[in-house]
Design a protein around this motif. Structure first.
Motif, PDB file in Angstrom:
ATOM      1  N   GLU A  51       0.919  -1.307  -0.136  1.00  9.85           N
ATOM      2  CA  GLU A  51      -0.091   0.003  -0.073  1.00  9.85           C
ATOM      3  C   GLU A  51       0.986   1.319   0.098  1.00  9.85           C
ATOM      4  O   GLU A  51       0.670   1.967  -0.763  1.00  9.85           O
ATOM      5  N   ARG A  52       1.912   1.505   0.950  1.00  8.97           N
ATOM      6  CA  ARG A  52       2.791   2.466   0.997  1.00  8.97           C
ATOM      7  C   ARG A  52       3.533   2.551  -0.362  1.00  8.97           C
ATOM      8  O   ARG A  52       3.838   3.715  -0.829  1.00  8.97           O
ATOM      9  N   LEU A  53       3.846   1.763  -1.035  1.00  8.34           N
ATOM     10  CA  LEU A  53       4.968   1.563  -2.221  1.00  8.34           C
ATOM     11  C   LEU A  53       3.862   1.920  -3.436  1.00  8.34           C
ATOM     12  O   LEU A  53       4.471   3.022  -4.138  1.00  8.34           O
ATOM     13  N   LEU A  54       2.999   1.426  -3.551  1.00  7.18           N
ATOM     14  CA  LEU A  54       2.083   1.828  -4.714  1.00  7.18           C
ATOM     15  C   LEU A  54       0.983   2.631  -4.723  1.00  7.18           C
ATOM     16  O   LEU A  54       0.355   3.188  -5.656  1.00  7.18           O
TER      17      LEU A  54
ATOM     18  N   PHE B   8      13.954 -20.002   5.081  1.00 11.15           N
ATOM     19  CA  PHE B   8      15.429 -19.967   5.267  1.00 11.15           C
ATOM     20  C   PHE B   8      15.734 -18.610   4.465  1.00 11.15           C
ATOM     21  O   PHE B   8      17.097 -18.243   4.880  1.00 11.15           O
ATOM     22  N   TYR B   9      14.917 -17.819   3.918  1.00  9.57           N
ATOM     23  CA  TYR B   9      15.350 -16.514   3.097  1.00  9.57           C
ATOM     24  C   TYR B   9      14.397 -15.293   3.643  1.00  9.57           C
ATOM     25  O   TYR B   9      12.928 -15.679   3.949  1.00  9.57           O
ATOM     26  N   THR B  10      14.663 -14.286   3.700  1.00  6.24           N
ATOM     27  CA  THR B  10      14.081 -12.994   3.894  1.00  6.24           C
ATOM     28  C   THR B  10      14.212 -11.883   3.054  1.00  6.24           C
ATOM     29  O   THR B  10      15.332 -11.748   2.825  1.00  6.24           O
ATOM     30  N   PRO B  11      13.267 -11.408   2.362  1.00  6.34           N
ATOM     31  CA  PRO B  11      13.431 -10.463   1.357  1.00  6.34           C
ATOM     32  C   PRO B  11      13.694  -9.054   1.929  1.00  6.34           C
ATOM     33  O   PRO B  11      12.949  -8.772   3.002  1.00  6.34           O
ATOM     34  N   THR B  12      14.501  -8.403   1.622  1.00  6.77           N
ATOM     35  CA  THR B  12      14.479  -7.045   1.740  1.00  6.77           C
ATOM     36  C   THR B  12      14.558  -6.000   0.420  1.00  6.77           C
ATOM     37  O   THR B  12      14.822  -6.624  -0.754  1.00  6.77           O
ATOM     38  N   TYR B  13      14.176  -4.717   0.441  1.00  8.33           N
ATOM     39  CA  TYR B  13      14.004  -4.037  -0.862  1.00  8.33           C
ATOM     40  C   TYR B  13      14.605  -2.728  -0.651  1.00  8.33           C
ATOM     41  O   TYR B  13      14.424  -2.213   0.533  1.00  8.33           O
ATOM     42  N   ARG B  14      14.674  -2.218  -1.818  1.00 11.37           N
ATOM     43  CA  ARG B  14      14.918  -0.762  -1.906  1.00 11.37           C
ATOM     44  C   ARG B  14      14.399  -0.098  -3.137  1.00 11.37           C
ATOM     45  O   ARG B  14      14.288  -0.776  -4.115  1.00 11.37           O
ATOM     46  N   ILE B  15      14.073   1.068  -2.984  1.00 14.36           N
ATOM     47  CA  ILE B  15      13.444   1.958  -4.175  1.00 14.36           C
ATOM     48  C   ILE B  15      14.611   2.677  -4.532  1.00 14.36           C
ATOM     49  O   ILE B  15      14.889   3.605  -3.719  1.00 14.36           O
ATOM     50  N   LEU B  16      14.900   2.777  -5.844  1.00 17.99           N
ATOM     51  CA  LEU B  16      15.952   3.701  -6.275  1.00 17.99           C
ATOM     52  C   LEU B  16      15.747   4.454  -7.658  1.00 17.99           C
ATOM     53  O   LEU B  16      14.681   3.648  -8.356  1.00 17.99           O
ATOM     54  N   ASN B  17      16.014   5.536  -7.794  1.00 21.41           N
ATOM     55  CA  ASN B  17      15.889   6.280  -9.304  1.00 21.41           C
ATOM     56  C   ASN B  17      17.004   5.533 -10.106  1.00 21.41           C
ATOM     57  O   ASN B  17      17.721   4.829  -9.728  1.00 21.41           O
ATOM     58  N   HIS B  18      16.956   5.993 -11.152  1.00 28.02           N
ATOM     59  CA  HIS B  18      17.803   5.404 -12.294  1.00 28.02           C
ATOM     60  C   HIS B  18      19.417   5.606 -12.050  1.00 28.02           C
ATOM     61  O   HIS B  18      20.117   4.617 -11.939  1.00 28.02           O
TER      62      HIS B  18
ATOM     63  N   GLY C 234       6.910   2.129 -11.540  1.00 26.02           N
ATOM     64  CA  GLY C 234       6.662   3.536 -12.104  1.00 26.02           C
ATOM     65  C   GLY C 234       7.906   4.114 -12.884  1.00 26.02           C
ATOM     66  O   GLY C 234       8.602   3.595 -13.737  1.00 26.02           O
ATOM     67  N   ASP C 235       8.303   5.436 -12.344  1.00 27.71           N
ATOM     68  CA  ASP C 235       9.469   6.267 -12.552  1.00 27.71           C
ATOM     69  C   ASP C 235      10.705   5.710 -11.936  1.00 27.71           C
ATOM     70  O   ASP C 235      11.820   6.226 -12.279  1.00 27.71           O
ATOM     71  N   LYS C 236      10.640   4.834 -11.026  1.00 29.54           N
ATOM     72  CA  LYS C 236      11.679   4.266 -10.055  1.00 29.54           C
ATOM     73  C   LYS C 236      11.978   2.805 -10.516  1.00 29.54           C
ATOM     74  O   LYS C 236      10.952   2.061 -11.239  1.00 29.54           O
ATOM     75  N   PHE C 237      12.776   2.077  -9.706  1.00 29.91           N
ATOM     76  CA  PHE C 237      13.068   0.724  -9.548  1.00 29.91           C
ATOM     77  C   PHE C 237      13.166   0.201  -8.372  1.00 29.91           C
ATOM     78  O   PHE C 237      13.535   0.923  -7.358  1.00 29.91           O
ATOM     79  N   MET C 238      12.702  -1.119  -8.066  1.00 27.94           N
ATOM     80  CA  MET C 238      12.668  -1.499  -6.824  1.00 27.94           C
ATOM     81  C   MET C 238      13.635  -2.753  -7.098  1.00 27.94           C
ATOM     82  O   MET C 238      13.531  -3.676  -7.947  1.00 27.94           O
TER      83      MET C 238
END
Length: 141
Positions: free
Chosen positions: A67-70, A93-103, A127-131
């Motif tokens: 909800e916060r991201l999109l 065994f794995y946990t996801p982490t993410y970052r929002i970055l511009n180009h 959108g105009d960024k990358f995850m």
């Protein structure tokens, strides 16, 4: 009477008028017997965001975080998960982490070798960024 509006229950076009309710025409499907009014002209969300929300859910991102991201209600995301019967595999065994970055930030991120080695990673347009989603192995106790 054949109509251009399909039955929302079975998608049949064999429907008949069946009275008026709240000043809206009511229809009855001849195939399944379902009663309905014409489709409401509500706010629809572009399928791009539906697909992105479901991808993020599968990657382990929470409803509230989606909800916060999109900028789409977490309830809508929950409804899509139910509608499309999305099931995520158990991640022990794995946990996801993410970052929002511009180009520019993304270009700088992938240049650093330590950001890419020994990690599972997906880069997706948002959108105009990358995850950037990375998986970190959870150490056993």
């Amino acid at each position: 009477m054949a109509n251009s509006t399909p039955c929302p229950q079975c998608s049949s076009y064999e429907i008949a008028k069946n009275g008026i309710i709240n000043e809206k025409q009511r229809f009855k499907c001849k195939s399944c017997g379902y009663n309905f009014t014409v489709a409401k002209m509500g706010k629809s969300i572009d399928s791009y965001y539906v697909i992105k929300a479901l991808q993020l859910y599968i990657e382990g991102v929470s409803y509230r975080e989606i909800e916060r991201l999109l900028g789409i209600s977490h309830v809508s995301v929950m409804n899509w998960v139910k509608k499309y019967r999305i099931k995520i595999p158990k991640q022990e065994f794995y946990t996801p982490t993410y970052r929002i970055l511009n180009h520019k930030e993304l270009s700088e991120f992938v240049i650093v070798p330590g950001n890419l080695s020994n990690k599972g990673m997906i880069i997706t347009e948002l959108g105009d960024k990358f995850m950037v989603i990375q998986w970190t192995r959870i150490k056993s106790i």
